[in-house]
Design a protein around this motif. Structure first.
Motif, PDB file in Angstrom:
ATOM      1  N   ILE A   1      43.115  61.745 -12.478  1.00 32.29           N
ATOM      2  CA  ILE A   1      44.346  62.331 -13.029  1.00 32.29           C
ATOM      3  C   ILE A   1      45.148  61.241 -13.736  1.00 32.29           C
ATOM      4  CG2 ILE A   1      46.534  63.452 -12.440  1.00 32.29           C
ATOM      5  CD1 ILE A   1      44.959  64.859 -10.168  1.00 32.29           C
ATOM      6  N   ALA A   2      45.255  60.088 -13.115  1.00 30.35           N
ATOM      7  CA  ALA A   2      45.919  58.955 -13.774  1.00 30.35           C
ATOM      8  C   ALA A   2      45.136  58.538 -15.009  1.00 30.35           C
ATOM      9  CB  ALA A   2      46.037  57.780 -12.802  1.00 30.35           C
TER      10      ALA A   2
ATOM     11  N   ALA B   1      44.210  58.380 -20.947  1.00 28.08           N
ATOM     12  CA  ALA B   1      43.391  58.905 -22.038  1.00 28.08           C
ATOM     13  C   ALA B   1      44.248  59.607 -23.077  1.00 28.08           C
ATOM     14  CB  ALA B   1      42.339  59.865 -21.487  1.00 28.08           C
ATOM     15  N   THR B   2      45.239  60.341 -22.623  1.00 28.65           N
ATOM     16  CA  THR B   2      46.143  61.020 -23.551  1.00 28.65           C
ATOM     17  C   THR B   2      46.916  60.006 -24.372  1.00 28.65           C
ATOM     18  OG1 THR B   2      46.312  62.890 -22.037  1.00 28.65           O
ATOM     19  CG2 THR B   2      48.042  62.676 -23.709  1.00 28.65           C
ATOM     20  N   PHE B   3      47.391  58.953 -23.722  1.00 29.97           N
ATOM     21  CA  PHE B   3      48.087  57.893 -24.436  1.00 29.97           C
ATOM     22  C   PHE B   3      47.164  57.244 -25.469  1.00 29.97           C
ATOM     23  CE2 PHE B   3      49.555  53.457 -24.820  1.00 29.97           C
ATOM     24  CZ  PHE B   3      50.835  53.696 -25.282  1.00 29.97           C
ATOM     25  N   ALA B   4      45.911  56.995 -25.100  1.00 28.50           N
ATOM     26  CA  ALA B   4      44.950  56.394 -26.025  1.00 28.50           C
ATOM     27  C   ALA B   4      44.703  57.303 -27.223  1.00 28.50           C
ATOM     28  CB  ALA B   4      43.632  56.096 -25.305  1.00 28.50           C
ATOM     29  N   ALA B   5      44.614  58.612 -26.992  1.00 30.56           N
ATOM     30  CA  ALA B   5      44.405  59.555 -28.093  1.00 30.56           C
ATOM     31  C   ALA B   5      45.603  59.570 -29.038  1.00 30.56           C
ATOM     32  CB  ALA B   5      44.138  60.949 -27.539  1.00 30.56           C
TER      33      ALA B   5
ATOM     34  N   PRO C   1      39.742  53.803 -29.021  1.00 29.07           N
ATOM     35  CA  PRO C   1      40.538  54.532 -28.028  1.00 29.07           C
ATOM     36  C   PRO C   1      40.077  55.973 -27.823  1.00 29.07           C
ATOM     37  CG  PRO C   1      41.897  53.900 -29.916  1.00 29.07           C
ATOM     38  CD  PRO C   1      40.559  53.311 -30.112  1.00 29.07           C
ATOM     39  N   LEU C   2      39.480  56.595 -28.856  1.00 31.22           N
ATOM     40  CA  LEU C   2      38.969  57.961 -28.674  1.00 31.22           C
ATOM     41  C   LEU C   2      37.759  57.973 -27.746  1.00 31.22           C
ATOM     42  CD1 LEU C   2      39.353  59.528 -32.220  1.00 31.22           C
ATOM     43  CD2 LEU C   2      40.755  59.923 -30.186  1.00 31.22           C
ATOM     44  N   LEU C   3      36.913  56.956 -27.833  1.00 31.22           N
ATOM     45  CA  LEU C   3      35.785  56.856 -26.895  1.00 31.22           C
ATOM     46  C   LEU C   3      36.287  56.633 -25.472  1.00 31.22           C
ATOM     47  CD1 LEU C   3      33.262  54.739 -28.991  1.00 31.22           C
ATOM     48  CD2 LEU C   3      33.094  57.171 -28.405  1.00 31.22           C
ATOM     49  N   TYR C   4      37.296  55.789 -25.343  1.00 32.57           N
ATOM     50  CA  TYR C   4      37.914  55.557 -24.033  1.00 32.57           C
ATOM     51  C   TYR C   4      38.455  56.879 -23.471  1.00 32.57           C
ATOM     52  CZ  TYR C   4      41.369  53.975 -20.612  1.00 32.57           C
ATOM     53  OH  TYR C   4      42.100  53.798 -19.476  1.00 32.57           O
ATOM     54  N   ALA C   5      39.170  57.613 -24.324  1.00 35.12           N
ATOM     55  CA  ALA C   5      39.759  58.890 -23.886  1.00 35.12           C
ATOM     56  C   ALA C   5      38.670  59.883 -23.494  1.00 35.12           C
ATOM     57  CB  ALA C   5      40.646  59.463 -24.986  1.00 35.12           C
TER      58      ALA C   5
ATOM     59  N   ARG D   1      37.379  59.098 -20.012  1.00 30.29           N
ATOM     60  CA  ARG D   1      38.312  59.459 -18.941  1.00 30.29           C
ATOM     61  C   ARG D   1      38.415  60.975 -18.761  1.00 30.29           C
ATOM     62  NH1 ARG D   1      37.141  54.776 -19.391  1.00 30.29           N
ATOM     63  NH2 ARG D   1      38.290  53.118 -18.412  1.00 30.29           N
ATOM     64  N   TYR D   2      38.402  61.717 -19.862  1.00 28.46           N
ATOM     65  CA  TYR D   2      38.435  63.185 -19.754  1.00 28.46           C
ATOM     66  C   TYR D   2      37.148  63.715 -19.127  1.00 28.46           C
ATOM     67  CZ  TYR D   2      42.659  63.413 -22.639  1.00 28.46           C
ATOM     68  OH  TYR D   2      43.930  63.275 -23.137  1.00 28.46           O
ATOM     69  N   ALA D   3      36.006  63.093 -19.446  1.00 31.88           N
ATOM     70  CA  ALA D   3      34.740  63.504 -18.835  1.00 31.88           C
ATOM     71  C   ALA D   3      34.806  63.326 -17.322  1.00 31.88           C
ATOM     72  CB  ALA D   3      33.582  62.701 -19.425  1.00 31.88           C
ATOM     73  N   TRP D   4      35.341  62.203 -16.887  1.00 22.63           N
ATOM     74  CA  TRP D   4      35.462  61.976 -15.450  1.00 22.63           C
ATOM     75  C   TRP D   4      36.385  62.998 -14.802  1.00 22.63           C
ATOM     76  CZ3 TRP D   4      36.390  55.986 -15.828  1.00 22.63           C
ATOM     77  CH2 TRP D   4      35.215  55.368 -16.246  1.00 22.63           C
ATOM     78  N   LEU D   5      37.475  63.331 -15.488  1.00 23.83           N
ATOM     79  CA  LEU D   5      38.397  64.335 -14.960  1.00 23.83           C
ATOM     80  C   LEU D   5      37.689  65.686 -14.801  1.00 23.83           C
ATOM     81  CD1 LEU D   5      41.348  65.047 -14.170  1.00 23.83           C
ATOM     82  CD2 LEU D   5      41.673  65.720 -16.551  1.00 23.83           C
ATOM     83  N   LEU D   6      36.781  65.992 -15.726  1.00 24.29           N
ATOM     84  CA  LEU D   6      36.056  67.263 -15.687  1.00 24.29           C
ATOM     85  C   LEU D   6      34.828  67.223 -14.772  1.00 24.29           C
ATOM     86  CD1 LEU D   6      36.248  68.134 -19.479  1.00 24.29           C
ATOM     87  CD2 LEU D   6      37.596  69.118 -17.609  1.00 24.29           C
ATOM     88  N   GLY D   7      34.596  66.085 -14.123  1.00 22.69           N
ATOM     89  CA  GLY D   7      33.488  65.984 -13.179  1.00 22.69           C
ATOM     90  C   GLY D   7      32.169  65.577 -13.807  1.00 22.69           C
ATOM     91  N   ILE D   8      32.200  65.025 -14.991  1.00 17.51           N
ATOM     92  CA  ILE D   8      30.987  64.565 -15.671  1.00 17.51           C
ATOM     93  C   ILE D   8      30.875  63.052 -15.450  1.00 17.51           C
ATOM     94  CG2 ILE D   8      29.817  64.359 -17.898  1.00 17.51           C
ATOM     95  CD1 ILE D   8      31.614  66.764 -18.804  1.00 17.51           C
ATOM     96  N   PRO D   9      29.825  62.591 -14.772  1.00 20.27           N
ATOM     97  CA  PRO D   9      29.710  61.158 -14.454  1.00 20.27           C
ATOM     98  C   PRO D   9      29.212  60.337 -15.643  1.00 20.27           C
ATOM     99  CG  PRO D   9      27.854  62.336 -13.550  1.00 20.27           C
ATOM    100  CD  PRO D   9      28.752  63.369 -14.170  1.00 20.27           C
ATOM    101  N   LEU D  10      30.007  60.232 -16.668  1.00 19.47           N
ATOM    102  CA  LEU D  10      29.635  59.528 -17.895  1.00 19.47           C
ATOM    103  C   LEU D  10      29.747  58.018 -17.679  1.00 19.47           C
ATOM    104  CD1 LEU D  10      28.839  60.011 -20.864  1.00 19.47           C
ATOM    105  CD2 LEU D  10      31.264  59.957 -21.421  1.00 19.47           C
TER     106      LEU D  10
END
Length: 87
Positions: free
Chosen positions: A49-50, A55-59, A16-20, A23-32
C-alpha cells in the motif's frame, strides 16, 4: 530540442513508469521480480500500500517530466540552433 534531448526525456519518463508498474503489480498480487514469499510478506505487513503511494508519485513525476520536455520542444521549435565547434 536535439535528438539526444528527446532520448533523455524518454528515459526520464520511462524509468519512473517502470518503477510504478512494478509497485502496482505487487499491490495486485503479481510477484514481478520477487519471490512469492516476499510478495506474501509485503501483503501481510501492508508494505505494498505504501509502495502504491510511491508508485503514484513516480507516475506523476513521469507525467510532469514529459510535459516539461514537450514545453521545451515547443519553445525550441521556433529557434534556430547555432552550432559551435567542429561540425
Amino acid at each position: 530540442m536535439l535528438p539526444r534531448d528527446r532520448w533523455a526525456v524518454a528515459i526520464a519518463v520511462t524509468v519512473p513508469l517502470l518503477y510504478a508498474a512494478t509497485r502496482y503489480a505487487w499491490l495486485l498480487g503479481i510477484p514481478l521480480g520477487i519471490s512469492e514469499d516476499m510478495l506474501r510478506e509485503g501483503q501481510r505487513t501492508g508494505l505494498w500500500i505504501a509502495g502504491a503511494g510511491l508508485a503514484t508519485f513516480a507516475a506523476v513525476v513521469a507525467l510532469l517530466t514529459h510535459e516539461l520536455g514537450a514545453i521545451a520542444a515547443a519553445r525550441d521549435a521556433g529557434h534556430a540552433r547555432v552550432r559551435t565547434g567542429p561540425a
